[in-house]
Design a protein around this motif. Structure first.
Motif, mmCIF file in Angstrom:
data_model
loop_
_atom_site.group_PDB
_atom_site.id
_atom_site.type_symbol
_atom_site.label_atom_id
_atom_site.label_comp_id
_atom_site.label_asym_id
_atom_site.label_seq_id
_atom_site.Cartn_x
_atom_site.Cartn_y
_atom_site.Cartn_z
ATOM 1 N N PRO A 192 0.824 -1.217 0.000
ATOM 2 C CA PRO A 192 0.000 0.000 0.000
ATOM 3 C C PRO A 192 0.856 1.264 0.000
ATOM 4 O O PRO A 192 0.557 2.218 -0.709
ATOM 5 C CB PRO A 192 -0.820 -0.137 1.283
ATOM 6 N N ARG A 193 1.971 1.292 0.790
ATOM 7 C CA ARG A 193 2.821 2.479 0.833
ATOM 8 C C ARG A 193 3.428 2.734 -0.541
ATOM 9 O O ARG A 193 3.502 3.867 -1.018
ATOM 10 C CB ARG A 193 3.942 2.276 1.855
ATOM 11 N N GLU A 194 3.914 1.647 -1.191
ATOM 12 C CA GLU A 194 4.548 1.784 -2.492
ATOM 13 C C GLU A 194 3.566 2.305 -3.523
ATOM 14 O O GLU A 194 3.872 3.173 -4.325
ATOM 15 C CB GLU A 194 5.098 0.410 -2.901
ATOM 16 N N ARG A 195 2.324 1.748 -3.489
ATOM 17 C CA ARG A 195 1.319 2.192 -4.445
ATOM 18 C C ARG A 195 0.954 3.657 -4.219
ATOM 19 O O ARG A 195 0.683 4.409 -5.154
ATOM 20 C CB ARG A 195 0.066 1.307 -4.331
ATOM 21 N N LYS A 196 0.918 4.060 -2.949
ATOM 22 C CA LYS A 196 0.574 5.456 -2.649
ATOM 23 C C LYS A 196 1.634 6.409 -3.182
ATOM 24 O O LYS A 196 1.333 7.468 -3.722
ATOM 25 C CB LYS A 196 0.416 5.631 -1.138
ATOM 26 N N ARG A 197 2.956 6.035 -3.056
ATOM 27 C CA ARG A 197 4.032 6.885 -3.542
ATOM 28 C C ARG A 197 3.979 7.026 -5.059
ATOM 29 O O ARG A 197 4.247 8.066 -5.630
ATOM 30 C CB ARG A 197 5.376 6.295 -3.124
ATOM 31 N N LYS A 198 3.611 5.897 -5.752
ATOM 32 C CA LYS A 198 3.596 5.924 -7.205
ATOM 33 C C LYS A 198 2.424 6.716 -7.754
ATOM 34 O O LYS A 198 2.438 7.127 -8.920
ATOM 35 C CB LYS A 198 3.521 4.492 -7.749
ATOM 36 N N SER A 199 1.363 6.910 -7.008
ATOM 37 C CA SER A 199 0.149 7.586 -7.447
ATOM 38 C C SER A 199 -0.319 7.023 -8.785
ATOM 39 O O SER A 199 -0.387 7.728 -9.796
ATOM 40 C CB SER A 199 0.390 9.097 -7.584
ATOM 41 N N PRO A 200 -0.594 5.695 -8.840
ATOM 42 C CA PRO A 200 -0.950 5.077 -10.110
ATOM 43 C C PRO A 200 -2.327 5.524 -10.579
ATOM 44 O O PRO A 200 -3.146 6.007 -9.809
ATOM 45 C CB PRO A 200 -0.958 3.586 -9.762
ATOM 46 N N ALA A 201 -2.559 5.311 -11.887
ATOM 47 C CA ALA A 201 -3.868 5.606 -12.453
ATOM 48 C C ALA A 201 -4.882 4.638 -11.875
ATOM 49 O O ALA A 201 -4.533 3.574 -11.369
ATOM 50 C CB ALA A 201 -3.814 5.497 -13.967
ATOM 51 N N SER A 202 -6.153 4.991 -11.949
ATOM 52 C CA SER A 202 -7.192 4.173 -11.346
ATOM 53 C C SER A 202 -8.198 3.700 -12.382
ATOM 54 O O SER A 202 -8.231 4.183 -13.516
ATOM 55 C CB SER A 202 -7.920 4.971 -10.264
ATOM 56 N N MET A 203 -9.014 2.713 -11.967
ATOM 57 C CA MET A 203 -10.090 2.165 -12.789
ATOM 58 C C MET A 203 -11.229 1.801 -11.861
ATOM 59 O O MET A 203 -11.108 1.870 -10.632
ATOM 60 C CB MET A 203 -9.601 0.926 -13.542
ATOM 61 N N LYS A 204 -12.333 1.370 -12.446
ATOM 62 C CA LYS A 204 -13.476 0.935 -11.652
ATOM 63 C C LYS A 204 -13.531 -0.593 -11.623
ATOM 64 O O LYS A 204 -13.278 -1.256 -12.632
ATOM 65 C CB LYS A 204 -14.771 1.500 -12.222
ATOM 66 N N ALA A 205 -13.881 -1.116 -10.456
ATOM 67 C CA ALA A 205 -14.013 -2.561 -10.287
ATOM 68 C C ALA A 205 -15.051 -2.841 -9.220
ATOM 69 O O ALA A 205 -15.294 -2.018 -8.334
ATOM 70 C CB ALA A 205 -12.686 -3.183 -9.899
ATOM 71 N N VAL A 206 -15.672 -4.017 -9.302
ATOM 72 C CA VAL A 206 -16.637 -4.447 -8.291
ATOM 73 C C VAL A 206 -15.857 -5.031 -7.119
ATOM 74 O O VAL A 206 -15.058 -5.961 -7.277
ATOM 75 C CB VAL A 206 -17.612 -5.490 -8.861
ATOM 76 N N VAL A 207 -16.108 -4.488 -5.932
ATOM 77 C CA VAL A 207 -15.371 -4.876 -4.739
ATOM 78 C C VAL A 207 -16.313 -5.587 -3.769
ATOM 79 O O VAL A 207 -17.476 -5.185 -3.600
ATOM 80 C CB VAL A 207 -14.746 -3.639 -4.066
ATOM 81 N N ILE A 208 -15.820 -6.655 -3.129
ATOM 82 C CA ILE A 208 -16.558 -7.344 -2.058
ATOM 83 C C ILE A 208 -16.235 -6.611 -0.763
ATOM 84 O O ILE A 208 -15.140 -6.744 -0.220
ATOM 85 C CB ILE A 208 -16.163 -8.820 -1.958
#
Length: 893
Positions: A558-574
Motif C-alpha cells: 500500500p505504501r509503495e502504491r501510494k508513492r507511485k500515485s498510479p492511475a485508477s479504474m473501476k471494479a466491483v469490490v466485495i
C-alpha cells in the motif's frame, strides 16, 4: 436298479447354485423306490434341463414349451401303456440318468456353458482333446457321454462353498477346445486372493469360463483351435485365465497366452501373468505412472507388491511400500523399494509427507479399501491417482469428501481383470509382452515364489495363504487377484522346497508368508502455489502499465502504491463476505503488468458459480492473483509485457482468468489468452473461455469422451450445460441432460440434447437405464456433488467416468468401493482456477485447436441470457442464484 443307487438318489440335494434343476416326486413314487422289485407304474419324474451344459442355448420360454410338450406326450404314453414292460424300462432308464447327473452335479463336475454355439461336428481325439468343427453349445447328452467315454484329467474341485477342507482333487472331463483357444498341459499355477473368495462362494467365475480355480498358469501347448495361427503344439507358455488353472489341462483364448520368458523356469513363469497384467493395466496404462514420479504400494511383500516394486523401479519411479514386519520390509528393500513403512508402528501418511516434502505421492495402489481410503487421499499429491484393486480387511463402505478430491484434482479408480472381455484381456497381454517381458528377460524383474505344493495339497496351500485369518466381510467383493504367489505343481513326485532366501520371510505373528496385498497408481505431482521473489524492481510505463523486471509475488505494498500515485479504474469490490448487497463498484488502482502478461481493456465479463462462492468468503483467489471477481473476459489488448510475442496492442481477444474480470482492465498471462473467434461479437466472446476450458479439460481431455459414447450433463440449461451439449454433439456423442422445467428442457432439446430429463418429476437413474438398455452412460459431468453421488455411480456403465466440478448439493457423502470396483469406474474432480499458469496455457491451446473450429463453423454458439452493466453486479448475482436463467449472464463495464 440297486439299493445303493436308490439310496444315493434319495440322499442327494439339488445344489443351490443351479436353481434351474426342478425335481418333482410324488409320495407314491418315493414308496416305489423302497423296493427294487416293485413295478414303477406310478412313478413320475420331471426335470428341467434349462441349465445343462449339453443343451443348445434356447431361451427359457422355448425350453419350457419343449418340456411341457414332452410331459404331455409322456403322460399320454403312460396312460396307453401302463402295463407295458417297455414303459417300465424307459422310466428306469430315465431314473438312472437322473441319478448319475445328480451325483455329477453334487461333485461339481458340470461346467457353465453360456456363450457356446450349436452342438454339432464334434471330433474327439486322444487324451480327451476336442477341436475343430463349430463351437459346441455345451456338453453332450448323458447317453452320448456314456458311449463316448471321454478322456479325463485331475482338477481341484470345490465340493461346497466354505473352507480349504472343501477342496478335493477329483477326476473330471478334459476341457473342450474352441476354435480360438489353445489347450495347455499345466506345469504350474499360482494362488491368488480371488481363489479364496471363489472357494467361499463369493466370487463366481465369468459366464462360460471354467468352474475350477486358478487365474494363471504355465505349461506346454497340447492342441490349438482352427483359428489359432501364432501358437503351435509344444510351445512353452504362460497364460492369463478366467479360471481352470487348478487342473492338469486348461483351455484358454490364444490372445491371453504369452511365451514363457527366457531365463525363467517354466514353473516359475506361472507367477507372472496375473500380477504383471494387473500392475501394468492399473499402474501404467490407467494411472500413467512415469519416470521420476512417486509411487506407494500397500502390501509390498505380496505377489502384486513384489512385482510392482521391481517394475516401478525399472521404469524410474521412486517406490514407497507398506508391510507389517521387519522381515517383509527388508525383503522389499532388497527388491528396490526406496521407502519402507511398517503400517503397524508408523503413520504412513505422515511418513509419506515427510519423505516428499509435504507434497504426497503421485500414485497409490491399494488393496485395503475403506479403512485406508481417507488416508490414501491425504497421502496423494496434486493430480494424484488412487487405484483400488481390493478390499482386504479394510471394508468397502466409507466417507468421501469431494472437496478434497476437487481441491487436489484427484483421480479415484478401481478395477480387476477377471470380468473383462477376452478382447480387453488380449490387449493388456500384448502390452505386457511389449513392456514387461523385456524387463524380465533383462533380469530387472524376477519371480518371487514363496513355496511349492503338489496339486493334491491345494487345501494346505490355501491355509498357508489365509494365515492370519481374513474377515469374510472384507472380501464381499474383490475384483483383483492380487496376492502372494504360491505355486501348485502337477507332478506329485517333484515338489520343490521353498528357497531359503524366500522362506526366511516371517512376520511377528508367525505368519509363514506375506499375506498382504498391494496397489499401485502413479502420476505426476504438480504443486501450483506461485512462489516468486519479493521486492523485485518494476518499471512503470505511462499512466497505467507496469512491466519489466523479475515477476512479482503479488501486488506492490500500500505504501509503495501510494508513492507511485498510479492511475485508477473501476471494479466491483466485495466489501465484506455475504449476500449480493456487499458488491459495490469502486475506484481502484490499475493492475500491474508482468513481463509474461497482457493488459486487456474489458469489453465484457461473465458470471460463474465460483463468483458467488468467493463473494460469500468460501472460495479465495489463488496467491498473487487479482482479488476481484471474474474468471473470464473479452476485450482489447492495451499493453503487452516484454516477454510476449504473439499478441499486439489492439488485438481483440478473450481470456481465462484467475480473477479480475469484474473490472475495466485486467492483467492476464499471455498463455491464457485467445483471439476472439470470428463470427462472434466481442461482447459475447466473453461467454466462452471458462466454459470451453472447463468442459474440454474435464469431459474430453481427462474423461476422454469419444464419438458414439453416451454423455450425461447435470444442469443442462446452465452456462456449462449449454456449451457441453453443443460440444458433445459436435464430437458425435449421445447427450443426456437434466433440468428443472419444461422451458429449460425444450431449450436443451433445441441445442441438440437427445434425452431430456426433468429431475423434479423423474428418476434420472431409471430414465438413463431405460434409454441405454440397462447399461448406463459412459461419462457424467456433475455440478451437484454429494446429493447425486450415489445416483451418478448407479447411472454409469462399465468403465464409466464421473467428473465432479461442483458441490451445489453438498460435499460429504458415502462411497461403496464395491460399486466402483465391480463396474471399473473412474471418479475425478477438478477445477481450473488453482491450476498453474503453464497448465492453464496447455488447456487454452487445446481449446483453441479443438473448440474454436467448432465455434467458427457455427456448430457451437454463445448462449447469453442477459447483460447487466458492471454497476448492477449485485442484481446479476441475484438472478444467478434464482436459477431462472438459461446460459450465461454478462456484465458490461
Amino acid at each position: 436298479m440297486t439299493k445303493k443307487i436308490k439310496k444315493t438318489y434319495l440322499s442327494q440335494t439339488v445344489p443351490s447354485t443351479y436353481p434351474a434343476w426342478q425335481f418333482q416326486l410324488n409320495l407314491s413314487s418315493l414308496r416305489c423306490l423302497q423296493s427294487a422289485k416293485k413295478r414303477l407304474t406310478r412313478f413320475s419324474l420331471h426335470f428341467h434341463f434349462s441349465d445343462f451344459r449339453f443343451h443348445s442355448p434356447f431361451s427359457m420360454a422355448d425350453m419350457q414349451e419343449v418340456l411341457e410338450r414332452q410331459e404331455r406326450e409322456t403322460r399320454e404314453r403312460r396312460r396307453r401303456r401302463a402295463a407295458s414292460k417297455r414303459a417300465q424300462r424307459e422310466l428306469d432308464d430315465q431314473l438312472g440318468i437322473a441319478v448319475a447327473l445328480l451325483v455329477e452335479e453334487n461333485q461339481s463336475r458340470r461346467r457353465s456353458q453360456e456363450g457356446r454355439g450349436p452342438n454339432v461336428n464334434r471330433r474327439r481325439h486322444s487324451r480327451g482333446i476336442v477341436c475343430g468343427g463349430v463351437p459346441s453349445s455345451g456338453r453332450s447328452s448323458p447317453r452320448e457321454r456314456k458311449r463316448k467315454s471321454p478322456a479325463s484329467m485331475k482338477a481341484v474341485v470345490i465340493t461346497t462353498p466354505g473352507g480349504p477342507e472343501f477342496l478335493q482333487l477329483q477326476e473330471v472331463e478334459d476341457p473342450e477346445l474352441k476354435d480360438n483357444e489353445v489347450l495347455i498341459k499345466v506345469e504350474a499355477t499360482s494362488l491368488n486372493r480371488a481363489d479364496i473368495l471363489q472357494r467361499k462362494g463369493m466370487y463366481p467365475p465369468p459366464p462360460g469360463s471354467s468352474p475350477y480355480l486358478g487365474l494363471e498358469c504355465s505349461g506346454t501347448i497340447e492342441a490349438v483351435g482352427k483359428q489359432v495361427s501364432r501358437w503351435q503344439v509344444g510351445d512353452k507358455v504362460c497364460a492369463l485365465l478366467s479360471g481352470g488353472g487348478y487342473a492338469e489341462k486348461v483351455a484358454v483364448p490364444a490372445g491371453q497366452v504369452l511365451l514363457a520368458p527366457p531365463g525363467v523356469s517354466l514353473q516359475d513363469a506361472a507367477s507372472f501373468p496375473e500380477v504383471s497384467c494387473t500392475v501394468w493395466s492399473t499402474v501404467f496404462m490407467m494411472s500413467r505412472l512415469s519416470a521420476g514420479e512417486t509411487f506407494l504400494v500397500h502390501g509390498g511383500s505380496s505377489g502384486i507388491g513384489t512385482f510392482a516394486i521391481q517394475i516401478a523401479k525399472y521404469w524410474g519411479a521412486k517406490v514407497f511400500v507398506t508391510a507389517g514386519s521387519k522381515e517383509k520390509l527388508a525383503f522389499c528393500k532388497n527388491l528396490g523399494a526406496d521407502v519402507c513403512i511398517n503400517y503397524k508402528t508408523e503413520d504412513f501418511v505422515a511418513r509419506v509427507k515427510e519423505e516428499t516434502g509435504g507434497k504426497g505421492v503421485n500414485v497409490i495402489l491399494d488393496i485395503v479399501g475403506a479403512e485406508y481410503f481417507r488416508r490414501n487421499l491425504d497421502s496423494l499429491s496434486f493430480d494424484g491417482r488412487l487405484f483400488v484393486i481390493g478390499m482386504m480387511m479394510g471394508g468397502a463402505v466409507t466417507e468421501i469428501d469431494l472437496r478434497v478430491v476437487l481441491s487436489k484434482r484427484l483421480t479415484i479408480q478401481a478395477a480387476g481383470l477377471r470380468y473383462r472381455s477376452p478382447e480387453n484381456k488380449a490387449a493388456i497381454v500384448r502390452e505386457v509382452e511389449n513392456n514387461v517381458w523385456p524387463a524380465i528377460v533383462a533380469g530387472k524383474v524376477k519371480p518371487v515364489v514363496y513355496k511349492y505344493f503338489p496339486l493334491s495339497e491345494a487345501a494346505e496351500a490355501h491355509l498357508v495363504m489365509e494365515k492370519p485369518p481374513v474377515s469374510e466381510k472384507a472380501f464381499s467383493l474383490f475384483a483383483s487377484a492380487a496376492s502372494t504367489q504360491f505355486q501348485i505343481h502337477e507332478n506329485k513326485d517333484e515338489v520343490k522346497s521353498s528357497r531359503s532366501n524366500r522362506s526366511d520371510v516371517r512376520d511377528s505373528n508367525n505368519n509363514p508368508h506375506s499375506s498382504s496385498l498391494q496397489m499401485m497408481c502413479l502420476n505426476k505431482t504438480h504443486h501450483h502455489s506461485i512462489k516468486r521473489p519479493l521486492n523485485n524492481p518494476k518499471k512503470v510505463h505511462g499512466n497505467r502499465i507496469v512491466c519489466g523486471g523479475v515477476p512479482s509475488s503479488g501486488r506492490s505494498s500500500p505504501r509503495e502504491r501510494k508513492r507511485k500515485s498510479p492511475a485508477s479504474m473501476k471494479a466491483v469490490v466485495i466489501t465484506t463476505p455475504g449476500g449480493p448487497e456487499v458488491l459495490q463498484l469502486q475506484e481502484v488502482e490499475d493492475p500491474e503488468l508482468k513481463d509474461n502478461e497482457v493488459l486487456i481493456k474489458v469489453e465484457a465479463t461473465a458470471l460463474n458459480r465460483a463468483d458467488i462462492l468467493q463473494r460469500k468468503g468460501m472460495y479465495p483467489p489463488p496467491p498473487g492473483s487479482s482479488p476481484y471477481l471474474g474468471l473470464e473476459c473479452s476485450g482489447t489488448i492495451e499493453a503487452v509485457g516484454k516477454q510476449v510475442s504473439r499478441f499486439q496492442v489492439g488485438d481483440k481477444v478473450c481470456a481465462l482468468l484467475s480473477g479480475g474480470g469484474y473490472a475495466e482492465k485486467v492483467a492476464v498471462p499471455a498463455g491464457q489468452v485467445l483471439l476472439a473467434p470470428p463470427g462472434v461479437s466481442l461482447k459475447y466472446a466473453a461467454s466462452f473461455p471458462e466454459v470451453s476450458c472447463t468442459v474440454w479439460s474435464t469431459v474430453f481431455m481427462m474423461s476422454r469422451l469419444s464419438a458414439g459414447e453416451t454423455f450425461l450433463v447435470h444442469g443442462g440449461s446452465s452456462g456449462i450445460g449449454t456449451f457441453a451439449i453443443q460440444m458433445a454433439k459436435y464430437w458425435g456423442a449421445k447427450v443426456f441432460v437434466t433440468a428443472g422445467s419444461k422451458e429449460k428442457l425444450a431449450f436443451c432439446k433445441n441445442l441438440g440434447a437427445d434425452v431430456c430429463i426433468n429431475y423434479k418429476t423423474e428418476d434420472f437413474v431409471a430414465r438413463v437405464k431405460e434409454e441405454t438398455g440397462g447399461k448406463g452412460v459412459d461419462v457424467i459431468l456433475d455440478i451437484i456433488g454429494a446429493e447425486y453421488f450415489r445416483w451418478n455411480l448407479d447411472s454409469l456403465s462399465f468403465d464409466g467416468r464421473l467428473f465432479v466440478i461442483g458441490t451445489m448439493g453438498g460435499a460429504v457423502t458415502e462411497i461403496d468401493l464395491r460399486v466402483v470396483l465391480s463396474k471399473r469406474l473412474t471418479i475425478q474432480a477438478a477445477g481450473l482456477r488453482y491450476r498453474s499458469p503453464e497448465n492453464k496455457a496447455a488447456v487454452v491451446r487445446e481449446v483453441e485447436n479443438n473448440v474454436w473450429p467448432a465455434i467458427v463453423a457455427g456448430k457451437v454458439k454463445p448462449v447469453v441470457y442477459k447483460c447487466f452493466p458492471l454497476s448492477e453486479a449485485a442484481e446479476a448475482h441475484r438472478l444467478m442464484e434464482s436459477s431462472k436463467h438459461i446460459g450465461k449472464i454478462l456484465l458490461l463495464p
